[in-house]
Design an enzyme around this catalytic site. Structure first.
Site, PDB file in Angstrom:
ATOM      1  CG  HIS A 112      -1.573   1.290   1.419  1.00  0.00           C
ATOM      2  ND1 HIS A 112      -2.418   1.927   0.725  1.00  0.00           N
ATOM      3  CD2 HIS A 112      -1.300   2.179   2.667  1.00  0.00           C
ATOM      4  CE1 HIS A 112      -2.732   3.058   1.401  1.00  0.00           C
ATOM      5  NE2 HIS A 112      -2.187   3.166   2.398  1.00  0.00           N
ATOM      6  CG  HIS A 155      -0.976   1.680  10.306  1.00  0.00           C
ATOM      7  ND1 HIS A 155      -1.930   1.709  10.958  1.00  0.00           N
ATOM      8  CD2 HIS A 155      -1.094   2.386   9.359  1.00  0.00           C
ATOM      9  CE1 HIS A 155      -2.683   2.632  10.662  1.00  0.00           C
ATOM     10  NE2 HIS A 155      -2.458   2.976   9.355  1.00  0.00           N
ATOM     11  CG  HIS A 189      -1.655   5.667  11.981  1.00  0.00           C
ATOM     12  ND1 HIS A 189      -2.886   5.868  11.912  1.00  0.00           N
ATOM     13  CD2 HIS A 189      -0.735   5.918  10.884  1.00  0.00           C
ATOM     14  CE1 HIS A 189      -3.127   6.238  10.714  1.00  0.00           C
ATOM     15  NE2 HIS A 189      -2.152   6.121  10.100  1.00  0.00           N
ATOM     16  NE  ARG A 318     -13.883   7.406   5.259  1.00  0.00           N
ATOM     17  CZ  ARG A 318     -14.579   7.161   6.384  1.00  0.00           C
ATOM     18  NH1 ARG A 318     -15.731   7.014   6.220  1.00  0.00           N
ATOM     19  NH2 ARG A 318     -13.999   7.502   7.663  1.00  0.00           N
TER      20      ARG A 318
END
Length: 540
Positions: A112, A155, A189, A318
């Site tokens: 990602h 993360h 994060h 979303r």
């Protein structure tokens, strides 16, 4: 007297200056002509070096990606990728507990992050090629790509489970036990991503002090990258990385203005691909129609008015992903159990900090400790023989064996819904007043917890498209919010909803009850839940 504002040059003025320079060169004699040519050539090369975003093909490294195809990344990005701090992302699932429900969702934060860096570079190039007057430099390009690459370094295990459930759970436990709490309020994060990025820069400089300078980056650029990771949150310009005329660059990786950024573009495409959920949003097309316009005295990334439906599809995607996958009723309960296991295993929540327990919440204090914290903690706990980790082991064992709390029911809250505390109170009252059809069954609120799930289009109850600016074909340099009459009449009137869920979660001493008893309790709980939903509790 105040100084007069200098007259702004037009393109015609610049063209005339170049024509005058050409005439001067042609009229000159040797050897001055050769010297003049060298001066002109050097100046042009300096301009090209600063403002051209073309890099030598030999420099770029190609990554083959299932979503974006062949991605070319700059060697400085490759140096960052080849660090332990970044490689750690290979061991953190993008979707946390969702993988335990959707078997295809096995992708990690690593790929990602590469995708976000790639899309960040593509968007910057589109803006640079269409609007050279923005004066986007190679340094701008590199900084935005590096921010895209490093935005998720912070993360923790199972991604959002860590900052969304584990850290708040640790803070709550410290308060209950009267322990010193040095965990920052609202820790996220992104803060850790900045800390981890600093650690990467230190490690690269330890090998080569000039590693950043060799690629044209200085301390201000490092500050800029960290600001990009966190996003520009305030209306007043307080940022040091770039001046306000480059404010649009802050909307590429983490857009706090309206939520349209390349981070979402990648994870929508990537998550839908791995989940097997249709993605109706076309980021490739929206990319083509991105343009910078000045709105309310600040430069923003805007889009063509005809792309309004595509932008809405982005926000709808979303919502769909949260409804069907991220907030799936079984995903949520698995992640809740996993968070409970980590909190139980956290040595910082026990007097004396037992050595046979794990450093979890206190790991956020240093990048070195945090680098060791990945999804592999699941196996660490499961394979441990420590008595202090038995509770955590038992919870994880239930996840593995699919001995999960039983789903009782779900209902959508109405607009005038009550708070979670009121919901729990009315639910407890409903259980006390309920008369089971099977007299051998008794229900209590401790075994039937209430969960409230928030679902929206990205901006709580607001219509997110109202925060997006659009330009028209005839007026490409003027942008404003889209008018209602330009949007489909099929768009919703509400943009958020709350779901209330109830699970049957027996205590440890009840866990051994036989399947028949469990089934009876769940059936009675379902009946009670249906009555509760129909009794004017603000739920339907």
């Amino acid at each position: 007297m105040p100084r007069a504002e200098p007259t702004r040059k037009t393109l015609s003025d610049y063209r005339k200056s170049l024509q005058d320079l050409k005439k001067s060169y042609e009229a000159s004699e040797e050897p001055e002509k050769q010297q003049l040519w060298e001066i002109i050539k050097d100046e042009l090369q300096d301009i090209l070096k600063k403002y051209s975003l073309n890099f030598s093909k030999e420099q770029m490294k190609i990554f083959n990606d299932p979503i974006h195809g062949h991605m070319e990344l700059h060697p400085l990005l490759v140096k960052i990728i080849d660090t332990p701090q970044f490689q750690r992302l290979r061991h953190i699932k993008q979707l946390g507990g969702t993988y335990l429900v959707y078997p295809g969702a096995s992708h990690n934060r690593f790929e990602h992050s590469l995708g976000v860096a790639h899309l960040a570079g593509r968007l910057v190039k589109v803006l640079h090629n269409n609007q050279p007057e923005l004066k986007i430099t190679k340094q701008d390009f590199l900084c935005v790509q590096i921010a895209g690459l490093c935005h998720d370094l912070g993360h923790g295990p199972f991604s959002h489970v860590f900052d969304g459930l584990v850290i708040p759970g640790a803070k709550k436990m410290k308060k209950l036990r009267g322990l010193h709490d040095d965990i920052p309020e609202n820790w996220k994060h992104e803060q850790m991503s900045v800390q981890m990025f600093d650690d990467i820069v230190r490690s690269l400089k330890a090998e080569n002090e000039d590693v950043m300078k060799e690629h044209g980056l200085d301390d201000r650029d490092i500050t800029f990258i960290k600001e990009l990771i966190e996003g520009a949150k305030t209306s007043e310009w307080r940022y040091e990385g770039r001046d306000e005329d480059k404010s649009f660059l802050y909307e590429i990786v983490a857009n706090k203005q309206n939520g349209i950024d390349v981070d979402k573009w990648d994870y929508f495409a990537r998550d839908c691909h791995h989940l097997g959920i249709r993605n109706s949003f076309d980021h490739q097309r929206l990319l083509k129609f991105a343009r910078v316009c000045e709105v309310n005295e600040r430069n923003h990334i805007c889009f063509r008015d005809k792309e309004a439906d595509n932008v809405y599809d982005m926000f709808r995607t979303r919502y769909t992903l949260h409804r069907q996958a991220y907030q799936h009723k079984i995903c949520n309960i698995i992640e809740d159990m996993f968070a409970e296991a980590l909190v139980q295993a956290d040595r910082d929540l026990h007097e004396g900090k037992p050595e046979d327990m794990l450093k979890i919440s206190e790991a956020i204090k240093t990048a070195e400790d945090y680098s060791k914290l990945t999804d592999e903690i699941f196996e660490q706990i499961s394979s441990s023989t420590s008595d202090n980790l038995k509770k955590s082991r038992d919870i994880l064992n239930k996840i593995i064996r699919r001995k999960l709390p039983k789903f009782v029911g779900e209902a959508r809250l109405t607009e005038n819904s009550m708070s979670k505390e009121e919901l729990m109170k009315t639910w407890k009252t409903a259980l006390e007043q309920y008369r089971p059809t099977d007299l051998t069954v008794s229900l209590n609120a401790e075994d039937l917890p209430v969960y409230v799930v928030d679902l929206d289009h990205g901006m709580k109850d607001k219509n997110p498209i109202e925060k997006v600016f659009f330009y028209s074909k005839r007026k490409p340099n003027e942008a404003s919010p889209i008018k209602d009459y330009q949007l489909s009449s099929f768009l919703p009137n509400r943009f958020n909803e709350e779901m209330v869920r109830v699970y049957y979660k027996p205590s440890d001493d009840q866990a051994a009850e036989d399947k028949k008893e469990e089934k009876k309790k769940v059936e009675e709980a379902e009946k009670c839940f249906q009555m509760w939903c129909g009794s004017n509790f603000g739920v339907k």
